[in-house]
Enzyme design. Structure first.
Site, PDB file in Angstrom:
ATOM      1  N   GLY A   1       0.517   8.739   2.919  1.00 37.13           N
ATOM      2  CA  GLY A   1       0.971  10.103   2.715  1.00 37.13           C
ATOM      3  C   GLY A   1       2.464  10.289   2.811  1.00 37.13           C
TER       4      GLY A   1
ATOM      5  N   ASP B   1      -6.244   9.878  11.410  1.00 37.73           N
ATOM      6  CA  ASP B   1      -6.587   9.325  10.095  1.00 37.73           C
ATOM      7  C   ASP B   1      -7.230   7.953  10.274  1.00 37.73           C
ATOM      8  OD1 ASP B   1      -6.864   9.427   7.371  1.00 37.73           O
ATOM      9  OD2 ASP B   1      -4.859   8.648   6.940  1.00 37.73           O
TER      10      ASP B   1
ATOM     11  N   GLY C   1       4.823   7.585   2.278  1.00 34.19           N
ATOM     12  CA  GLY C   1       5.618   6.607   1.562  1.00 34.19           C
ATOM     13  C   GLY C   1       4.900   5.297   1.358  1.00 34.19           C
TER      14      GLY C   1
ATOM     15  N   GLY D   1       0.834  -1.197   0.000  1.00 33.36           N
ATOM     16  CA  GLY D   1       0.000   0.000   0.000  1.00 33.36           C
ATOM     17  C   GLY D   1       0.862   1.237   0.000  1.00 33.36           C
ATOM     18  N   GLN D   2       0.202   2.387  -0.135  1.00 33.51           N
ATOM     19  CA  GLN D   2       0.925   3.654  -0.161  1.00 33.51           C
ATOM     20  C   GLN D   2       0.144   4.686   0.621  1.00 33.51           C
ATOM     21  OE1 GLN D   2       2.109   4.911  -4.034  1.00 33.51           O
ATOM     22  NE2 GLN D   2       3.186   6.720  -3.313  1.00 33.51           N
TER      23      GLN D   2
END
Length: 607
Positions: free
Chosen positions: A294, A411, A296, A291-292
């Protein structure tokens, strides 16, 4: 043959009895501590003496049903320390600072052989420091400042191999400080009647030069301190140079913006070499990307001992945000330990790289299980979704109400809730988290998060609090129920609400429950459970942060306590708001009060 069988049965029975007694002994020890500290009826009320395992009690953290942490800081407790605490052989951290505890430190504390941190600061403890503490070979932090301890510092403390911080300031200690204690990274012996070392060669505190009433001695101390400083600087330089070559260093010093320098002791965290993680991820191959976020990408990796890991590689390390995020995440994850929080295994820090290493969660994230399944993979069933909802709530409750200072995630969403091998929820990605001083109600900072999950007051003012997490959690509950994203522009084609929250509110008012629930469940769900989860979600996503429940209340509501009352209250308020909105809408639709209507049009124009 019969005798052997009897013997085997006896051994098995004894083993079973031992496994049953162990948790009970832990509960007995903790209840003895509660009683000896004179805890009131309102304090530690969930410490039930009839409960076999104490692992669900407040202020207690367990690992595999073993108590590893007890934190009773600043609770106004008095009384004494129970010797029975010495039965907690798996205890790693004991924090009792900021109370009014009297009496002596029991010798039985020397039986806490797993202890890495003992914090009894700012109490009224008397007597001598037990010699038995010298048996705590894993101890890293010994904090006994601001008590009434007397006598000499035991020589046994100088033999502790892992001690990195000893704080004994502001007591009534006397005698000579064991010379080897000056080799500890951080120490403070000021405010006692101590001889600070042979010929006063050492300052009594590791962050100041100490003082002397004799000018000549002061000059000598200054000269010696200067020489020692040069030697220390040279030694540190040599250690750092060697450490960089070997890819290892026991601890790292960081600067946190807006605060004094602080030392982060990584405890049990492993310092990985860059090459080790490069090999583990096949040179950070794109095929291993999980996954990616904010800051990296996250890669799947396999270490040399075949341990599967997830490696988070921060790609913006050169920016202040990226570097600060790394420092913040390492610190917070290392101190926040809970079964529903992602555990940090280790880190890698080089002049050009910042990496974090976590356990690999083989069932990936809740978002993946809801919306990104590959053909043949099972759908997340309803009982599992219920467990995820409760587990996530418990993890956030720990961050908000049991960490000091509290931790705000900022988040919360389905993509940041991972699933272990048993599909238990594990809250991850603390890269956006923010430490908040408990004396403040909120903190102003740059808005971070994912659109659709961000609370309205956070967007408008930049002020976040634990109630912004509650809002994000409410949206995550709606993700669990519907399987949909928080924002879906495809709904525009159906002239529907883009925001999932508005979409669910509309269907809920129309009593279209079947249209809300994820179709992938094929109606295999409990209607009452779904209604309960939707109600909790709508309570969590109220516009006013003050009206949202705390995460501890959310946990209780999901467990079936107090939801009906809160929901009835919410409905009454919501009906009033809806009627007012519809009344204003009709005014504009019918052209009432044309002057005000024209003013409204003019005010909405460009300026």
């Amino acid at each position: 043959m019969f005798f052997k069988m009897e013997l085997v049965l006896v051994v098995l029975v004894l083993a079973c009895l031992q496994s049953l007694v162990a948790p009970d002994a832990q509960g007995d020890a903790l209840n003895a501590l509660r009683n000896s500290l004179n805890a009131s009826a309102d304090q530690l009320s969930d410490w039930n003496p009839n409960q076999v395992s104490p692992c669900t009690w407040s202020k207690v953290i367990c690992d595999n049903n073993n108590v590893i942490s007890v934190s009773l800081s600043s609770m106004g407790l008095s009384g004494t320390l129970s010797p029975k605490i010495g039965l907690l052989r798996t205890l790693q951290s004991l924090s009792l600072q900021g109370n009014g505890i009297t009496g002596e430190i029991p010798e039985e504390f020397g039986n806490l052989t797993s202890l890495t941190k003992l914090d009894l600061e700012n109490n009224r403890l008397t007597g001598e420091i037990p010699v038995s503490l010298g048996r705590l070979t894993k101890l890293q932090f010994l904090i006994l400042n601001q008590n009434n301890l007397t006598g000499a510092i035991p020589n046994s403390l100088a033999d502790l191999p892992n001690l990195i911080n000893i704080q004994l300031a502001s007591n009534g200690l006397s005698g000579q400080i064991p010379n080897d204690l000056f080799h500890v990274s951080e120490y403070n012996f000021t405010g006692n009647h101590l001889n600070c070392g042979i010929n006063f060669a050492h300052p009594c505190a590791s962050d100041s030069g100490g003082s002397s009433h004799n000018p000549r001695i002061g000059t000598i101390v200054g000269i010696v301190a200067g020489i020692l400083g040069l030697l220390l600087f040279g030694s540190l330089f040599l250690m750092l140079w060697k450490g960089r070559r070997r890819g290892y260093r026991r601890e790292v010093f960081v600067d946190v913006a807006g605060e004094v320098d602080r030392r982060i002791a990584f405890g049990q965290l492993k310092r990985f070499a860059w090459r080790e993680l490069q090999l583990a991820t096949d040179n950070f191959s794109e095929k291993n990307v999980l996954g990616q976020g904010g800051f990296g990408k996250v890669y799947k990796g396999v270490l040399g001992d075949n341990t599967k890991v997830a490696v988070k590689r921060l790609t913006d390390y050169e920016s202040p945000g990226g570097d600060a995020a790394f420092q913040r995440e390492v610190e917070m994850i290392s101190v926040a330990v809970h079964r529903n929080l992602l555990r940090l295994i280790g880190f890698c820090l080089t002049p050009t790289e910042r990496l974090l290493v976590y356990p690999f969660m083989q069932n990936l994230s809740v978002a993946y299980r809801l919306r990104e399944l590959k053909p043949g993979e099972p759908v997340l069933d309803w009982p599992t979704r219920k467990r995820v909802a409760l587990g996530t709530a418990r993890g956030l409750e720990y961050l908000h109400e049991h960490c000091n200072p509290k931790i705000i995630h900022r988040d919360v969403k389905a993509a940041n809730v991972l699933l272990d091998e048993d599909f238990e929820a594990v809250v991850g990605d603390f890269g956006l988290a923010k430490l908040v001083d408990v004396r403040k109600t909120n903190v102003t900072t740059q808005v971070r998060g994912t659109m659709g999950h961000i609370a309205p007051e956070y967007l408008s003012t930049g002020k976040s609090s634990e109630r912004t997490d509650v809002f994000g959690y409410g949206i995550m509950l709606l993700e669990l129920v519907t399987g949909q994203r928080a924002i879906d522009f495809s709904r525009l084609e159906e002239e529907d609400d883009v925001l999932l929250l508005d979409h669910v509110k509309k269907l809920q008012r129309e009593k279209k429950l079947d249209a809300i629930v994820d179709r992938n469940l094929n109606k295999n769900y409990d209607t009452q459970d779904v209604e309960m989860m939707i109600q909790v979600a709508l309570l969590c996503t109220q516009g006013s942060p003050e009206e949202r429940p705390a995460m501890s209340e959310v946990v209780r509501m999901l467990e079936g306590e107090g939801l009906a009352e809160r929901w009835e209250e919410w409905q009454n308020v919501e009906v009033t708001r809806r009627q007012e909105y519809e009344r204003l809408q009709k005014r504009f639709d019918w052209g009432e009060d044309s002057v005000n209507y024209q003013d409204a049009i003019e005010l909405s124009g460009g300026r």
